[in-house]
Design an enzyme around this catalytic site. Structure first.
Site, PDB file in Angstrom:
ATOM      1  N   GLU A 274      -2.956   2.597  -2.706  1.00  0.00           N
ATOM      2  CA  GLU A 274      -2.203   3.473  -3.613  1.00  0.00           C
ATOM      3  C   GLU A 274      -0.929   3.862  -2.883  1.00  0.00           C
ATOM      4  OE1 GLU A 274      -3.024   4.496  -6.719  1.00  0.00           O
ATOM      5  OE2 GLU A 274      -4.920   3.410  -6.798  1.00  0.00           O
TER       6      GLU A 274
ATOM      7  N   CYS B 170       4.191  11.042  -5.307  1.00  0.00           N
ATOM      8  CA  CYS B 170       4.360   9.583  -5.259  1.00  0.00           C
ATOM      9  C   CYS B 170       4.944   9.029  -6.547  1.00  0.00           C
ATOM     10  CB  CYS B 170       3.022   8.919  -4.990  1.00  0.00           C
ATOM     11  SG  CYS B 170       1.757   9.422  -6.160  1.00  0.00           S
TER      12      CYS B 170
HETATM   13  P1  NAD Z   1       1.729   7.588   5.362  1.00  0.00           P
HETATM   14  O1  NAD Z   1       1.594   6.168   4.941  1.00  0.00           O
HETATM   15  O2  NAD Z   1       2.686   7.933   6.439  1.00  0.00           O
HETATM   16  O3  NAD Z   1       0.328   8.202   5.844  1.00  0.00           O
HETATM   17  C1  NAD Z   1      -0.866   8.065   5.093  1.00  0.00           C
HETATM   18  C2  NAD Z   1      -2.049   8.068   6.028  1.00  0.00           C
HETATM   19  O4  NAD Z   1      -1.949   6.972   6.930  1.00  0.00           O
HETATM   20  C3  NAD Z   1      -2.212   9.338   6.871  1.00  0.00           C
HETATM   21  O5  NAD Z   1      -3.572   9.724   6.844  1.00  0.00           O
HETATM   22  C4  NAD Z   1      -1.774   8.896   8.262  1.00  0.00           C
HETATM   23  O6  NAD Z   1      -2.516   9.528   9.278  1.00  0.00           O
HETATM   24  C5  NAD Z   1      -2.081   7.411   8.292  1.00  0.00           C
HETATM   25  N1  NAD Z   1      -1.098   6.660   9.082  1.00  0.00           N
HETATM   26  C6  NAD Z   1       0.234   6.926   9.219  1.00  0.00           C
HETATM   27  N2  NAD Z   1       0.824   6.003  10.008  1.00  0.00           N
HETATM   28  C7  NAD Z   1      -0.154   5.143  10.375  1.00  0.00           C
HETATM   29  C8  NAD Z   1      -0.177   3.972  11.205  1.00  0.00           C
HETATM   30  N3  NAD Z   1       0.920   3.517  11.800  1.00  0.00           N
HETATM   31  N4  NAD Z   1      -1.363   3.336  11.370  1.00  0.00           N
HETATM   32  C9  NAD Z   1      -2.463   3.782  10.755  1.00  0.00           C
HETATM   33  N5  NAD Z   1      -2.500   4.890   9.987  1.00  0.00           N
HETATM   34  C10 NAD Z   1      -1.372   5.560   9.789  1.00  0.00           C
HETATM   35  O7  NAD Z   1       2.033   8.344   4.009  1.00  0.00           O
HETATM   36  P2  NAD Z   1       2.395   9.844   3.834  1.00  0.00           P
HETATM   37  O8  NAD Z   1       3.734  10.076   4.464  1.00  0.00           O
HETATM   38  O9  NAD Z   1       1.256  10.710   4.200  1.00  0.00           O
HETATM   39  O10 NAD Z   1       2.554   9.940   2.245  1.00  0.00           O
HETATM   40  C11 NAD Z   1       3.729   9.644   1.600  1.00  0.00           C
HETATM   41  C12 NAD Z   1       3.672   8.265   0.981  1.00  0.00           C
HETATM   42  O11 NAD Z   1       2.490   8.115   0.253  1.00  0.00           O
HETATM   43  C13 NAD Z   1       4.788   8.070  -0.015  1.00  0.00           C
HETATM   44  O12 NAD Z   1       5.297   6.756   0.123  1.00  0.00           O
HETATM   45  C14 NAD Z   1       4.103   8.220  -1.350  1.00  0.00           C
HETATM   46  O13 NAD Z   1       4.726   7.566  -2.407  1.00  0.00           O
HETATM   47  C15 NAD Z   1       2.752   7.661  -1.062  1.00  0.00           C
HETATM   48  N6  NAD Z   1       1.763   8.228  -1.971  1.00  0.00           N
HETATM   49  C16 NAD Z   1       1.182   7.411  -2.892  1.00  0.00           C
HETATM   50  C17 NAD Z   1       0.277   7.947  -3.791  1.00  0.00           C
HETATM   51  C18 NAD Z   1      -0.396   7.125  -4.850  1.00  0.00           C
HETATM   52  O14 NAD Z   1      -1.332   7.623  -5.441  1.00  0.00           O
HETATM   53  N7  NAD Z   1       0.013   5.906  -5.092  1.00  0.00           N
HETATM   54  C19 NAD Z   1      -0.033   9.300  -3.732  1.00  0.00           C
HETATM   55  C20 NAD Z   1       0.577  10.080  -2.766  1.00  0.00           C
HETATM   56  C21 NAD Z   1       1.471   9.525  -1.869  1.00  0.00           C
END
Ligand code: NAD
Length: 460
Positions: free
Chosen positions: A211, A245
């Site tokens: 997602e 998002c």
């Molecule tokens: P992110 O991808 O930075 O982090 C998400 C998760 O991944 C966190 O739990 C984090 O600890 C982990 N993570 C971060 N970097 C990592 C790495 N290098 N290796 C492994 N794990 C890692 O996302 P975010 O900043 O928390 O959220 C924002 C993003 O999420 C935006 O792009 C938004 O559009 C998207 N989002 C999508 C939805 C949806 O339902 N489609 C909902 C909310 C947010």
């Protein structure tokens, strides 16, 4: 941390093998436990969200808590029907047989959540995991630390960890967790990290639901009801200060209505947040300094049409409309994920469609138009995970609609029945009677090819 998750996973496998999680009564009991656990912690959850994101209580309840109750209630109402083995017709070639789809839980699921709706987006997938009969490990986002520890406490106090566990941590810890062999991974976050997750999953051939985010276009056509469009766009965009998002990312407004529409937007923003949104109790803050700096830098290009004020100390960025933007500007090259709304214009609807199609496929597309024909045209010629006509973000609140992305905005979908299916293997089983055993298929085949061809011609 790995050893810890590894040990939890081993216990979850043993518990899953006991068959307990597959029982309908057990799943129902756990969903009720989850609902009650949320109910008894509403205030601490809202406080945590206030501390992490400055979230107004109204937005916390609507976007993080209430929506979970709806998801759980819908699941409890329909679980029995979803779990039923579904009979399907059997091709005559297999006579005498019956065919059915059995819904098989994957086993141990890993659910990784983001920080923007840090409570809802880690627990809504859990509803699906429980409903489908899985065990689960949750990894909430470290960037919303108060909510992460609130989720961890809720899980620890509600479920034994050989069934459902929460593991807290940041990037390093998540990388470690991803080394383990889960049976399915449900990830919500950015596109770049989605790729890392999928790569890690590929090592074990673990199925993934991703997602992700993206730039959701919002088209305001010539015949749109401008006052209503302005309210619905401003609400969807500035809810949670744009850190949603599926928030409208950029606007495409028909040239004929650009000026009156912008007037309506300005009026709406004043009505929503007053003359100084910083003092409004209904307007959230940016999650951290890094994101504050990132969003503030996006304002350097283009021309501010409304808003533009910032306060680094509070991580406040005003609801902002930006004009004079080109596709080459940074603001049009990355997901904004903040309270800035670039306004582009078009003359022919096809221009707007072409522009949407030049960018990666978004999570949502929004169109404001009163014409059924133009609505059809936009839907037929564009692609997105989901969207709304004459509204923004509301489709996420329907348990009857699949919610998910396409291309860069993700793969797979959830909510309601789609969550149940996201955490289940649709296991196709053909059951054949032993009373008749046609010899045609068995060797030696000699002399039967023409008979076989005739048969397939009749059936095909
Ligand atoms: P992110 O991808 O930075 O982090 C998400 C998760 O991944 C966190 O739990 C984090 O600890 C982990 N993570 C971060 N970097 C990592 C790495 N290098 N290796 C492994 N794990 C890692 O996302 P975010 O900043 O928390 O959220 C924002 C993003 O999420 C935006 O792009 C938004 O559009 C998207 N989002 C999508 C939805 C949806 O339902 N489609 C909902 C909310 C947010």
């Amino acid at each position: 941390m790995t050893a810890n998750t590894g040990a939890i996973l081993e216990r979850q496998r043993a518990f899953f093998s006991s068959g307990k999680t597959r029982e309908h009564a057990f799943r129902v009991e756990q969903l009720r436990k989850l609902r009650d656990a949320i109910r008894s912690r509403e205030d601490p959850v809202m406080e945590a969200l206030k501390e992490d994101l400055g979230k107004p209580p109204f937005e916390s309840y609507a976007g993080e808590i209430g929506i979970l109750y709806l998801e759980i209630a819908h699941t409890l109402r329909h679980l029995n029907e979803w779990m039923k083995t579904r009979s399907v017709p059997t091709p005559i070639l297999h006579f005498p047989s019956t065919s059915a789809i059995h819904w098989q839980p994957y086993g141990a699921a890993l659910i990784i959540g983001p920080w923007n709706y840090p409570f809802q987006l880690i627990l809504a997938p859990l509803v699906g995991a429980i409903a489908a009969g899985n065990c689960a490990v949750l990894k909430p986002s470290e960037l919303a630390p108060r909510t992460s520890s609130t989720v961890a406490a809720l899980v620890a106090e509600t479920f034994p960890d050989d069934y459902i566990a929460a593991v807290e941590g940041g990037v390093e810890e998540t990388r470690e967790i991803l080394r383990e062999r889960f049976d399915t991974i449900f990830f919500t976050g950015g596109t770049a990290v989605g790729r890392i997750v999928m790569e890690a999953a590929a090592k074990h051939l673990t199925p993934v639901t991703l997602e992700l985010g993206g730039k959701s276009p919002t088209i305001v056509d010539r015949d749109a009801r401008l006052d209503c469009a302005a309210r619905r766009i401003a609400w969807g965009k500035f809810f949670n200060a744009g850190q949603t998002c599926l928030a409208p990312d950029y606007l495409l407004v028909h040239r004929d209505v650009r000026e009156p529409f912008l007037e309506e937007m300005t009026k709406t923003l004043r009505a929503f947040y007053g003359d100084d949104p910083r003092r409004s109790p209904d307007y959230a803050r940016i999650i951290n300094d890094r994101h504050f700096r990132r969003i503030a830098a996006l304002m350097e290009e283009g021309r501010i049409l409304h808003g533009g004020e910032t306060d680094p100390g509070e991580r406040y960025i005003a609801p902002t409309l930006i004009g004079n933007v080109t596709l080459e500007d940074l603001i049009m090259r990355e997901e904004i994920f903040g309270p800035l709304l670039p306004v582009l214009s078009f003359t022919e609807l096809d221009e707007a469609i072409d522009l949407v199609n030049r960018l990666p496929r978004p999570l949502a597309l929004y169109l404001f138009s009163e014409s059924a024909g133009r609505q059809e045209r936009v839907l037929a010629r564009t692609s997105s995970g989901g969207g709304c006509i004459n509204d923004t973000i509301s489709h996420v609140g329907s348990q009857e609609l699949p919610f998910g992305g396409i291309g860069d905005s993700g793969m797979g979908a959830y909510h309601g029945r789609y969550s149940f299916e996201a955490f289940s293997q649709a296991r196709g089983i053909l059951k054949r009677s032993t009373r008749i055993d046609m010899p045609l298929r068995y060797p030696p085949y000699r002399g039967r090819i023409s008979l076989l061809k005739r048969l397939f011609r009749i059936l095909g």
